[in-house]
Design a protein around this motif. Structure first.
Motif, short mmCIF file in Angstrom:
data_model
loop_
_atom_site.label_atom_id
_atom_site.label_comp_id
_atom_site.label_asym_id
_atom_site.label_seq_id
_atom_site.Cartn_x
_atom_site.Cartn_y
_atom_site.Cartn_z
N ILE A 237 0.70 5.55 3.84
CA ILE A 237 1.43 4.34 4.19
C ILE A 237 2.53 4.76 5.16
CG2 ILE A 237 2.94 2.51 3.35
CD1 ILE A 237 1.31 2.51 0.77
N VAL A 238 2.39 4.33 6.41
CA VAL A 238 3.31 4.76 7.46
C VAL A 238 4.54 3.87 7.51
CG1 VAL A 238 3.58 5.13 9.95
CG2 VAL A 238 1.43 5.73 8.81
N GLU A 239 4.32 2.56 7.35
CA GLU A 239 5.42 1.61 7.47
C GLU A 239 5.05 0.32 6.76
OE1 GLU A 239 8.27 -0.09 11.11
OE2 GLU A 239 6.90 1.60 11.43
N GLN A 240 6.02 -0.36 6.21
CA GLN A 240 5.77 -1.65 5.58
C GLN A 240 7.02 -2.52 5.69
OE1 GLN A 240 5.48 -1.55 1.15
NE2 GLN A 240 5.71 0.67 1.37
N GLY A 241 6.79 -3.83 5.72
CA GLY A 241 7.90 -4.75 5.85
C GLY A 241 7.41 -6.18 5.96
N GLU A 242 8.31 -7.10 6.19
CA GLU A 242 7.95 -8.50 6.35
C GLU A 242 7.23 -8.71 7.68
OE1 GLU A 242 11.50 -10.78 5.95
OE2 GLU A 242 11.74 -10.32 3.80
N PRO A 243 6.36 -9.72 7.77
CA PRO A 243 5.60 -9.96 9.01
C PRO A 243 6.48 -10.07 10.25
CG PRO A 243 4.73 -11.31 7.24
CD PRO A 243 5.97 -10.67 6.70
N GLU A 244 7.63 -10.72 10.10
CA GLU A 244 8.51 -10.89 11.26
C GLU A 244 8.93 -9.54 11.83
OE1 GLU A 244 10.31 -13.65 13.88
OE2 GLU A 244 8.87 -13.89 12.24
N GLN A 245 9.16 -8.59 10.95
CA GLN A 245 9.53 -7.25 11.40
C GLN A 245 8.40 -6.61 12.19
OE1 GLN A 245 10.36 -4.49 8.20
NE2 GLN A 245 9.81 -2.73 9.48
N PHE A 246 7.17 -6.77 11.71
CA PHE A 246 6.03 -6.12 12.34
C PHE A 246 5.68 -6.72 13.70
CE2 PHE A 246 5.28 -3.71 8.61
CZ PHE A 246 4.38 -2.71 8.96
N PHE A 247 5.74 -8.03 13.79
CA PHE A 247 5.19 -8.67 14.97
C PHE A 247 6.23 -9.08 16.02
CE2 PHE A 247 2.10 -9.48 11.52
CZ PHE A 247 1.05 -8.74 12.05
N THR A 248 7.50 -9.14 15.63
CA THR A 248 8.51 -9.49 16.63
C THR A 248 9.71 -8.57 16.58
OG1 THR A 248 9.63 -11.06 15.15
CG2 THR A 248 7.85 -11.92 16.52
N GLY A 249 9.77 -7.68 15.59
CA GLY A 249 10.93 -6.81 15.44
C GLY A 249 10.65 -5.40 15.91
N THR A 250 11.43 -4.48 15.38
CA THR A 250 11.33 -3.08 15.75
C THR A 250 10.46 -2.34 14.75
OG1 THR A 250 13.54 -3.14 16.71
CG2 THR A 250 12.63 -0.98 16.21
N VAL A 251 9.42 -1.67 15.27
CA VAL A 251 8.54 -0.86 14.43
C VAL A 251 8.42 0.52 15.04
CG1 VAL A 251 7.20 -2.78 13.49
CG2 VAL A 251 6.51 -1.74 15.65
N GLY A 252 7.89 1.45 14.27
CA GLY A 252 7.73 2.81 14.75
C GLY A 252 6.68 2.91 15.84
N PRO A 253 6.63 4.04 16.55
CA PRO A 253 5.72 4.19 17.68
C PRO A 253 4.25 4.11 17.30
CG PRO A 253 6.80 6.28 17.13
CD PRO A 253 7.51 5.21 16.38
N ARG A 254 3.87 4.61 16.12
CA ARG A 254 2.45 4.54 15.74
C ARG A 254 2.04 3.11 15.47
NH1 ARG A 254 -1.89 4.00 16.05
NH2 ARG A 254 -3.65 4.91 14.92
N VAL A 255 2.88 2.35 14.81
CA VAL A 255 2.57 0.95 14.56
C VAL A 255 2.51 0.17 15.88
CG1 VAL A 255 3.26 -1.16 13.37
CG2 VAL A 255 3.68 1.07 12.31
N ARG A 256 3.46 0.41 16.77
CA ARG A 256 3.47 -0.28 18.06
C ARG A 256 2.24 0.03 18.87
NH1 ARG A 256 4.28 -4.57 19.23
NH2 ARG A 256 6.24 -4.43 18.05
N GLU A 257 1.80 1.29 18.84
CA GLU A 257 0.59 1.68 19.57
C GLU A 257 -0.63 0.91 19.04
OE1 GLU A 257 -2.08 5.73 20.36
OE2 GLU A 257 -0.57 5.67 18.78
N PHE A 258 -0.72 0.80 17.72
CA PHE A 258 -1.84 0.07 17.11
C PHE A 258 -1.80 -1.40 17.47
CE2 PHE A 258 -3.31 -2.51 13.49
CZ PHE A 258 -4.65 -2.10 13.43
#
Length: 263
Positions: A237-258
């Motif tokens: 599990i690399v990262e977890q959070g609320e949807p707003e964080q994932f799709f409009t907020g700041t995420v780590g580079p691996r998540v952003r690449e995906f």
């Protein structure tokens, strides 16, 4: 000694899975995962193919028990018992009973082709739970109506579209009155126009308060329905959070690449 779930709600986390899983080839498909799912919430697992999403679901369903760690469901060990300073998987006979607390919907529908939609939904409650047939039939018809198939009770799988078959599979899982529902890429085998049928049934289920853990590539669904999004890669599990964080907020580079590749 039992490791208890982190308390993030008044009732504590409803589902908690932690540990590792290695297949015979030495491939570590789950690497020290630790996931908590609050009661009545929807958690969506995302990540590339081979990231461990399906194995995590199968571990919760006790179809691929963990090598180390355990699963807690509704405050109790689920499929495991204490053994010294760790845990041991229950014997198969006891696992069969424990699995009844979890409903799982797979990529492929796995319906019995020689049984009607109604018969598919009724089979396990009658044969496994030994519930009265008349009571089960009434409930099965209600479940098929719930997923929009009240007029398809007598149809065989071959007479149903892929989306309709998957909705029968959802009704079949619900007929066992599970405590939690697991979905493993439930729309991946469907034509695009049928995807919304299944997602609609899942949204209704989420609104009813069912605890759900879902592996999906449907990012729109995750953004709209999930309470929490969990990104997996390499069995972790690399990262977890609320949807707003994932799709409009700041995420780590691996998540952003995906996300950049699939959105």
């Amino acid at each position: 000694m039992t490791r208890t779930a982190t308390r993030t709600t008044p009732d504590g986390d409803f589902l908690h899975v932690w540990g590792s899983k290695t297949f015979g080839s030495g491939l570590r498909v789950l690497d020290d995962v630790d996931l908590s799912v609050p009661r009545g919430s929807v958690t969506v697992l995302i990540g590339p193919s081979g990231s461990g999403k399906t194995t995590l679901l199968r571990a919760v369903a006790l179809l691929a028990p963990l090598d180390t760690g355990c699963v807690l469901l509704d405050g109790r060990l689920h499929g495991y018992r204490e053994a010294g300073d760790g845990h041991r998987v229950l014997p198969e006979r006891e696992l069969v009973r424990a699995r009844l607390g979890v409903g799982m919907v797979f990529q492929n529908f796995n319906l019995f082709p020689h049984r009607t939609a109604l018969q598919n939904v009724m089979l396990a409650p009658v044969k496994t739970l030994r519930r009265p047939r008349a009571e089960v039939e009434e409930e099965a018809r209600a479940l098929l109506r719930r997923v929009g198939l009240g007029d398809r009770t007598d149809n065989y799988p071959a007479q149903l579209s892929g989306g309709q078959q998957q909705r029968v599979a959802i009704a079949r899982a619900l007929a066992m009155r599970p405590k939690v529902m697991l979905f493993d890429e439930p729309t991946s085998a469907l034509d695009p126009e049928m995807v919304h049928e299944v997602l609609g049934a899942m949204k209704e289920l989420a609104e009813s308060g069912m605890t759900m853990l879902i592996a999906s590539h449907e990012m729109g669904f995750a953004r709209e329905v999930a309470d929490r999004v969990v990104f997996m890669d390499g069995g972790r599990i690399v990262e977890q959070g609320e949807p707003e964080q994932f799709f409009t907020g700041t995420v780590g580079p691996r998540v952003r690449e995906f996300l950049d590749k699939i959105l």
